[in-house]
Design an enzyme around this catalytic site. Structure first.
Site, PDB file in Angstrom:
ATOM      1  N   ARG A 104       0.851  -1.198   0.000  1.00 34.87           N
ATOM      2  CA  ARG A 104       0.000   0.000   0.000  1.00 34.87           C
ATOM      3  C   ARG A 104       0.877   1.233   0.000  1.00 34.87           C
ATOM      4  O   ARG A 104       1.725   1.375   0.867  1.00 34.87           O
ATOM      5  CB  ARG A 104      -0.815   0.017   1.299  1.00 34.87           C
ATOM      6  N   THR A 108      -1.193   7.544  -0.505  1.00 36.82           N
ATOM      7  CA  THR A 108      -2.506   7.445  -1.178  1.00 36.82           C
ATOM      8  C   THR A 108      -3.335   6.273  -0.657  1.00 36.82           C
ATOM      9  O   THR A 108      -4.541   6.208  -0.907  1.00 36.82           O
ATOM     10  CB  THR A 108      -2.309   7.230  -2.684  1.00 36.82           C
ATOM     11  N   ASP A 200       0.644  -2.943  12.127  1.00 39.88           N
ATOM     12  CA  ASP A 200       1.135  -3.325  10.798  1.00 39.88           C
ATOM     13  C   ASP A 200       1.524  -4.799  10.829  1.00 39.88           C
ATOM     14  O   ASP A 200       2.543  -5.175  11.417  1.00 39.88           O
ATOM     15  CB  ASP A 200       2.344  -2.447  10.426  1.00 39.88           C
ATOM     16  N   ASP A 203       5.078  -5.777   9.409  1.00 39.43           N
ATOM     17  CA  ASP A 203       6.175  -5.381  10.310  1.00 39.43           C
ATOM     18  C   ASP A 203       6.212  -6.261  11.550  1.00 39.43           C
ATOM     19  O   ASP A 203       7.284  -6.640  12.028  1.00 39.43           O
ATOM     20  CB  ASP A 203       6.017  -3.909  10.725  1.00 39.43           C
TER      21      ASP A 203
HETATM   22  C1  PRP Z   1      -1.012  -4.628   4.452  1.00 37.25           C
HETATM   23  C2  PRP Z   1      -1.835  -5.876   4.605  1.00 37.25           C
HETATM   24  C3  PRP Z   1      -2.692  -5.854   3.366  1.00 37.25           C
HETATM   25  C4  PRP Z   1      -2.934  -4.391   3.173  1.00 37.25           C
HETATM   26  C5  PRP Z   1      -4.319  -4.060   3.654  1.00 37.25           C
HETATM   27  O1  PRP Z   1       0.041  -4.811   3.591  1.00 37.25           O
HETATM   28  O2  PRP Z   1      -1.064  -7.042   4.739  1.00 37.25           O
HETATM   29  O3  PRP Z   1      -2.075  -6.419   2.228  1.00 37.25           O
HETATM   30  O4  PRP Z   1      -1.963  -3.682   3.949  1.00 37.25           O
HETATM   31  O5  PRP Z   1      -4.636  -2.746   3.388  1.00 37.25           O
HETATM   32  P1  PRP Z   1      -5.772  -2.344   2.350  1.00 37.25           P
HETATM   33  O6  PRP Z   1      -6.947  -3.228   2.598  1.00 37.25           O
HETATM   34  O7  PRP Z   1      -6.058  -0.905   2.706  1.00 37.25           O
HETATM   35  O8  PRP Z   1      -5.227  -2.479   0.958  1.00 37.25           O
HETATM   36  P2  PRP Z   1       1.171  -3.685   3.393  1.00 37.25           P
HETATM   37  O9  PRP Z   1       0.792  -2.765   2.279  1.00 37.25           O
HETATM   38  O10 PRP Z   1       1.469  -3.061   4.714  1.00 37.25           O
HETATM   39  O11 PRP Z   1       2.390  -4.523   2.856  1.00 37.25           O
HETATM   40  P3  PRP Z   1       3.317  -5.582   3.644  1.00 37.25           P
HETATM   41  O12 PRP Z   1       2.462  -6.801   3.917  1.00 37.25           O
HETATM   42  O13 PRP Z   1       4.401  -5.857   2.671  1.00 37.25           O
HETATM   43  O14 PRP Z   1       3.801  -4.932   4.910  1.00 37.25           O
HETATM   44  N1  URA Z   2      -2.248  -3.034   6.925  1.00 38.81           N
HETATM   45  C1  URA Z   2      -1.833  -3.472   8.142  1.00 38.81           C
HETATM   46  O1  URA Z   2      -0.838  -4.199   8.241  1.00 38.81           O
HETATM   47  N2  URA Z   2      -2.525  -3.083   9.223  1.00 38.81           N
HETATM   48  C2  URA Z   2      -3.613  -2.295   9.144  1.00 38.81           C
HETATM   49  O2  URA Z   2      -4.203  -1.984  10.178  1.00 38.81           O
HETATM   50  C3  URA Z   2      -4.026  -1.857   7.878  1.00 38.81           C
HETATM   51  C4  URA Z   2      -3.321  -2.246   6.784  1.00 38.81           C
END
Ligand code: PRP
Ligand code: URA
Length: 209
Positions: A104, A108, A200, A203
């Site tokens: 994400r 944005t 997160d 993380d």
């Molecule tokens: C997180 C999570 C989802 C997304 C959800 O991933 O694991 O994929 O955000 O958010 P959304 O419903 O608003 O799209 P992130 O973008 O943090 O990537 P990562 O798993 O690599 O940390």
């Molecule tokens: N992605 C995450 O990892 N946590 C949230 O709360 C939303 C998006």
């Protein structure tokens, strides 16, 4: 409209509460996500087809049920979805694994696709898309778009924590996709984090922050 199943089994609720705690470290977080994924897989696979086979017990011949061999694929949305794969594989070890890389944009909140690698016969498999977090729904919608573009027809989405807006987004964009979640939370904060959520997920799983 997408069917939504909130899996409110006490063991799952208990374990979800554990990983919501900000003081839980990476090792325990990872282990408990794995356990929850296994428990959720039990419910998600409830309607897998079975067929009759003959088996000879030490006592008698009998006709009993076995899985009818439906082909499954587990597709984690990278990175955080990876944390759920092994737990599901424990119950369905023959499943194939695909990967969809998506993050994400922090400004944005729009998802950005960076990797897609799926089993060749994805069009013949029931697909379980796994991602711990369904926030705005953007990432899951884009992942499902990517799957459908490559022929996937039967798709289920499995998440640990979902925001109502994310669920509505899937229902609007992919009404054929069933959603399974362990927690239906209140909403999103100004940074797009699920409230109360668990922070997160990527993380926390990988210790990157
Ligand atoms: C997180 C999570 C989802 C997304 C959800 O991933 O694991 O994929 O955000 O958010 P959304 O419903 O608003 O799209 P992130 O973008 O943090 O990537 P990562 O798993 O690599 O940390
Ligand atoms: N992605 C995450 O990892 N946590 C949230 O709360 C939303 C998006």
């Amino acid at each position: 409209m997408s069917k939504v199943t909130v899996i409110d089994h006490p063991l799952i609720q208990h374990k979800l509460t554990i990983i919501r705690d900000k003081n839980v470290g990476t090792k325990e977080f990872r282990e408990v996500v794995d356990e929850i994924a296994s428990l959720m897989a039990y419910e998600v696979t409830r309607e897998l087809p079975t067929m009759d086979i003959e088996v000879e017990t030490p006592v008698a011949k009998t006709t009993q049920k076995t899985l009818a061999g439906k082909k499954l694929a587990i597709v984690p949305i990278l990175r955080a979805g990876l944390g759920m794969v092994d737990g599901i594989m424990k119950l369905i070890p023959a499943a194939r694994i695909g990967h969809i890389g998506m993050y994400r944009d922090e400004e944005t909140l729009e998802p950005v696709e960076y990797f897609v690698k799926l089993p060749e016969d994805i069009d013949q498999r029931e697909v379980l898309v796994v991602d711990p977090m369904l926030a705005t729904g953007g990432s899951a919608v884009m992942a499902i778009d990517a799957l459908k573009k490559r022929g996937a027809k039967t798709i289920k989405l499995i998440t640990l924590v979902s925001a109502p807006v994310g669920i509505e987004m899937i229902q609007k964009m992919h009404p054929d996709v069933e959603i399974y979640t362990a927690g239906l939370d209140e909403g999103l904060d100004e940074h797009g984090y699920i409230v109360p959520g668990l922070g997160d997920a990527g993380d926390r799983l990988f210790g990157t922050h």
